[in-house]
Design an enzyme around this catalytic site. Sequence first.
Site, PDB file in Angstrom:
ATOM      1  N   GLU A  43       0.818  -1.372   0.075  1.00 44.33           N
ATOM      2  CA  GLU A  43      -0.008  -0.170  -0.130  1.00 44.33           C
ATOM      3  C   GLU A  43       0.888   1.327  -0.136  1.00 44.33           C
ATOM      4  O   GLU A  43       0.579   2.182   0.839  1.00 44.33           O
ATOM      5  CB  GLU A  43      -0.901  -0.024   1.269  1.00 44.33           C
ATOM      6  CG  GLU A  43      -1.860  -1.167   1.250  1.00 44.33           C
ATOM      7  CD  GLU A  43      -2.651  -1.483   2.406  1.00 44.33           C
ATOM      8  OE1 GLU A  43      -2.608  -0.634   3.346  1.00 44.33           O
ATOM      9  OE2 GLU A  43      -3.500  -2.361   2.493  1.00 44.33           O
ATOM     10  N   ASN A  78       2.081  -5.159  -3.122  1.00 41.87           N
ATOM     11  CA  ASN A  78       0.995  -5.483  -2.966  1.00 41.87           C
ATOM     12  C   ASN A  78      -0.325  -4.202  -2.390  1.00 41.87           C
ATOM     13  O   ASN A  78       0.404  -3.488  -1.840  1.00 41.87           O
ATOM     14  CB  ASN A  78       0.740  -6.247  -1.651  1.00 41.87           C
ATOM     15  CG  ASN A  78      -0.940  -6.929  -1.199  1.00 41.87           C
ATOM     16  OD1 ASN A  78      -1.452  -7.550  -2.222  1.00 41.87           O
ATOM     17  ND2 ASN A  78      -1.129  -6.924   0.024  1.00 41.87           N
ATOM     18  N   HIS A 128     -10.620  -6.007  -1.926  1.00 41.54           N
ATOM     19  CA  HIS A 128     -11.566  -6.083  -1.074  1.00 41.54           C
ATOM     20  C   HIS A 128     -12.862  -5.282  -1.769  1.00 41.54           C
ATOM     21  O   HIS A 128     -12.896  -4.169  -1.845  1.00 41.54           O
ATOM     22  CB  HIS A 128     -11.087  -5.240  -0.067  1.00 41.54           C
ATOM     23  CG  HIS A 128      -9.951  -5.881   0.813  1.00 41.54           C
ATOM     24  ND1 HIS A 128     -10.222  -6.933   1.536  1.00 41.54           N
ATOM     25  CD2 HIS A 128      -8.751  -5.483   1.147  1.00 41.54           C
ATOM     26  CE1 HIS A 128      -9.219  -7.311   2.071  1.00 41.54           C
ATOM     27  NE2 HIS A 128      -8.056  -6.592   1.840  1.00 41.54           N
ATOM     28  N   GLU A 175      -6.223 -10.696  -1.346  1.00 37.75           N
ATOM     29  CA  GLU A 175      -7.136 -10.451   0.116  1.00 37.75           C
ATOM     30  C   GLU A 175      -8.418 -10.426  -0.387  1.00 37.75           C
ATOM     31  O   GLU A 175      -9.298  -9.784   0.076  1.00 37.75           O
ATOM     32  CB  GLU A 175      -6.605  -9.352   0.731  1.00 37.75           C
ATOM     33  CG  GLU A 175      -5.225  -9.224   1.086  1.00 37.75           C
ATOM     34  CD  GLU A 175      -4.722  -7.871   1.759  1.00 37.75           C
ATOM     35  OE1 GLU A 175      -5.645  -7.343   2.136  1.00 37.75           O
ATOM     36  OE2 GLU A 175      -3.491  -7.515   1.824  1.00 37.75           O
ATOM     37  N   ASP A 201     -12.193 -10.413  -0.572  1.00 35.86           N
ATOM     38  CA  ASP A 201     -13.629 -10.693  -0.172  1.00 35.86           C
ATOM     39  C   ASP A 201     -14.415  -9.746  -0.671  1.00 35.86           C
ATOM     40  O   ASP A 201     -14.309  -8.699  -1.270  1.00 35.86           O
ATOM     41  CB  ASP A 201     -13.552 -10.325   1.550  1.00 35.86           C
ATOM     42  CG  ASP A 201     -12.886  -8.959   1.907  1.00 35.86           C
ATOM     43  OD1 ASP A 201     -12.697  -8.049   1.253  1.00 35.86           O
ATOM     44  OD2 ASP A 201     -12.463  -8.925   3.123  1.00 35.86           O
TER      45      ASP A 201
HETATM   46  O1  G3I Z   1      -4.875  -8.959  18.741  1.00 33.92           O
HETATM   47  C1  G3I Z   1      -5.280  -7.535  19.251  1.00 33.92           C
HETATM   48  C2  G3I Z   1      -6.088  -7.772  20.427  1.00 33.92           C
HETATM   49  O2  G3I Z   1      -5.004  -8.472  21.734  1.00 33.92           O
HETATM   50  C3  G3I Z   1      -6.559  -6.786  21.124  1.00 33.92           C
HETATM   51  O3  G3I Z   1      -7.451  -7.141  22.220  1.00 33.92           O
HETATM   52  C4  G3I Z   1      -7.669  -6.200  19.939  1.00 33.92           C
HETATM   53  C5  G3I Z   1      -8.247  -4.745  20.832  1.00 33.92           C
HETATM   54  O4  G3I Z   1      -8.719  -4.016  19.504  1.00 33.92           O
HETATM   55  O5  G3I Z   1      -6.978  -5.802  19.027  1.00 33.92           O
HETATM   56  C6  G3I Z   1      -6.307  -7.049  18.317  1.00 33.92           C
HETATM   57  O6  G3I Z   1      -5.768  -6.917  17.229  1.00 33.92           O
HETATM   58  C7  G3I Z   1      -6.344  -6.416  16.166  1.00 33.92           C
HETATM   59  C8  G3I Z   1      -5.863  -7.504  14.979  1.00 33.92           C
HETATM   60  O7  G3I Z   1      -6.747  -6.873  13.857  1.00 33.92           O
HETATM   61  C9  G3I Z   1      -6.366  -8.679  15.280  1.00 33.92           C
HETATM   62  O8  G3I Z   1      -7.914  -8.932  15.483  1.00 33.92           O
HETATM   63  C10 G3I Z   1      -6.036  -4.915  15.651  1.00 33.92           C
HETATM   64  O9  G3I Z   1      -6.638  -4.171  16.770  1.00 33.92           O
HETATM   65  C11 G3I Z   1      -6.814  -4.780  14.278  1.00 33.92           C
HETATM   66  O10 G3I Z   1      -6.294  -3.359  14.148  1.00 33.92           O
HETATM   67  C12 G3I Z   1      -6.427  -5.621  13.357  1.00 33.92           C
HETATM   68  O11 G3I Z   1      -6.752  -5.401  12.273  1.00 33.92           O
HETATM   69  C13 G3I Z   1      -6.197  -5.970  11.033  1.00 33.92           C
HETATM   70  C14 G3I Z   1      -5.884  -4.813  10.116  1.00 33.92           C
HETATM   71  O12 G3I Z   1      -5.463  -5.358   8.729  1.00 33.92           O
HETATM   72  C15 G3I Z   1      -4.895  -3.713  10.566  1.00 33.92           C
HETATM   73  O13 G3I Z   1      -4.935  -2.762   9.600  1.00 33.92           O
HETATM   74  C16 G3I Z   1      -7.091  -6.886  10.510  1.00 33.92           C
HETATM   75  O14 G3I Z   1      -7.293  -7.894  11.470  1.00 33.92           O
HETATM   76  C17 G3I Z   1      -6.451  -7.157   9.251  1.00 33.92           C
HETATM   77  O15 G3I Z   1      -7.432  -8.018   8.663  1.00 33.92           O
HETATM   78  C18 G3I Z   1      -6.175  -6.242   8.234  1.00 33.92           C
HETATM   79  O16 G3I Z   1      -5.659  -6.806   6.978  1.00 33.92           O
HETATM   80  C19 G3I Z   1      -5.143  -5.723   6.232  1.00 33.92           C
HETATM   81  C20 G3I Z   1      -4.009  -6.295   5.119  1.00 33.92           C
HETATM   82  O17 G3I Z   1      -2.999  -6.396   6.054  1.00 33.92           O
HETATM   83  C21 G3I Z   1      -3.760  -5.110   4.238  1.00 33.92           C
HETATM   84  N1  G3I Z   1      -4.878  -4.949   3.278  1.00 33.92           N
HETATM   85  C22 G3I Z   1      -5.874  -4.357   4.097  1.00 33.92           C
HETATM   86  C23 G3I Z   1      -6.240  -5.526   4.962  1.00 33.92           C
HETATM   87  C24 G3I Z   1      -7.705  -5.309   5.456  1.00 33.92           C
HETATM   88  O18 G3I Z   1      -7.579  -3.831   6.548  1.00 33.92           O
END
Ligand code: G3I
Length: 355
Positions: A163, A204, A240, A270, A272
């Site tokens: 990105e 990516n 997405h 990715e 969806d």
């Molecule tokens: O693991 C912690 C947990 O311990 C905590 O209690 C909780 C509180 O909010 O957060 C948890 O972490 C979260 C993590 O996902 C796992 O669920 C983060 O806050 C959250 O920000 C994170 O989001 C991820 C996101 O990237 C971050 O920008 C998404 O799962 C993930 O699907 C997403 O993936 C991205 C790709 O890497 C790049 N392209 C876009 C895609 C979608 O945003």
Amino acid sequence: MPHRSAMLAPLATALLLAACASTPDGAGGRAITLRDAAAPHGLRIGTAADRSFRVPGDSADAFRAVMAREFDMLTPENDLKFVRLRPTRDTYSWERADSLLAFAERHGMRVRGHTLVWHSQLSPWVTEGRWTREEATALMLEHIRTVAGRYRGRLAAWDVVNEAVADDASPRETFWSTHVGPDYIELAFRAAREADPGTPLFYNDYGNEGLGAKSDSVYHLVRRLVRGGVPIDGIGFQMHLRADRLPEQEVLERNFARYAALGLKVHITELDVRVQQPATAESLARQAEGYRRVVAACLETPACDAVVVWGFTDADSWVPRFFPGWGSALPMDEGLRPKPAYHALLEALAGPGQR
Ligand code: G3I
């Protein structure tokens, strides 16, 4: 141009389907799966996984079983990102990524490494620290060398830079671009190649699947890298999508083709397709059409050899948290039951008339 396996795949899938038709639930007593259907095309079908993989109890067991049954590629959704690997400056935390990799290797799944250089999910000690150009460059290179070096030879691909182009098609201003400078992308690819010479290296991004300003900007960036001799092997289209704004298959194919013409591999990284809540039979049918189109466009593109969905069950998806009012984005429902989108994927992969 017909795909490289155009001559073999229809025969192989026809045999597979014929075998599966011999018992009510498929060959050898089991139904045909996505990975069965993708394999004859030389195509990997993958999923991202994170939280559901390791919550204790029966639900993680079911999740893992379905994942290994249906997919032959795995992307750690978060476990290879900076903040997960490096909670503090002097600590690396490998356990989660290692356990995902071990699972994948036990089940014949190839792993996509995601991601080495990204503006998001950086540790606070990085973003809140004070860095000179030299220090930030050293940090980035050390991170790449350590992480790519640890998994050297074990991955199917690395998303080296994620990105780097903003929504308005300009170069995204990030910690890395401002602290290291505009050549951070090139430096990152060169360091990744040195650390893990055998693994294909990808750029990516999202919003680059159609044709338009951002898509062109990503293309020009990648073309500049290729022409400049930077070691890059592939382009990742995150995909997405929204069910109510699907890209045309023909547009996807034209876009993929211009990267293939640069000699690059194409991965859907990715996928969806989110729908407005509550989902209806109509919106889920539209969603299924989105999944079908993406797979069909990949199958028509000789350079495209991987399609990865960003999670496979609506029980665990980033979408509802990031897009309030939207959800149901994945091919299986909360109970791991196949949705129309799952059947569309299977039919696109196993149906007649494909490569
Ligand atoms: O693991 C912690 C947990 O311990 C905590 O209690 C909780 C509180 O909010 O957060 C948890 O972490 C979260 C993590 O996902 C796992 O669920 C983060 O806050 C959250 O920000 C994170 O989001 C991820 C996101 O990237 C971050 O920008 C998404 O799962 C993930 O699907 C997403 O993936 C991205 C790709 O890497 C790049 N392209 C876009 C895609 C979608 O945003």
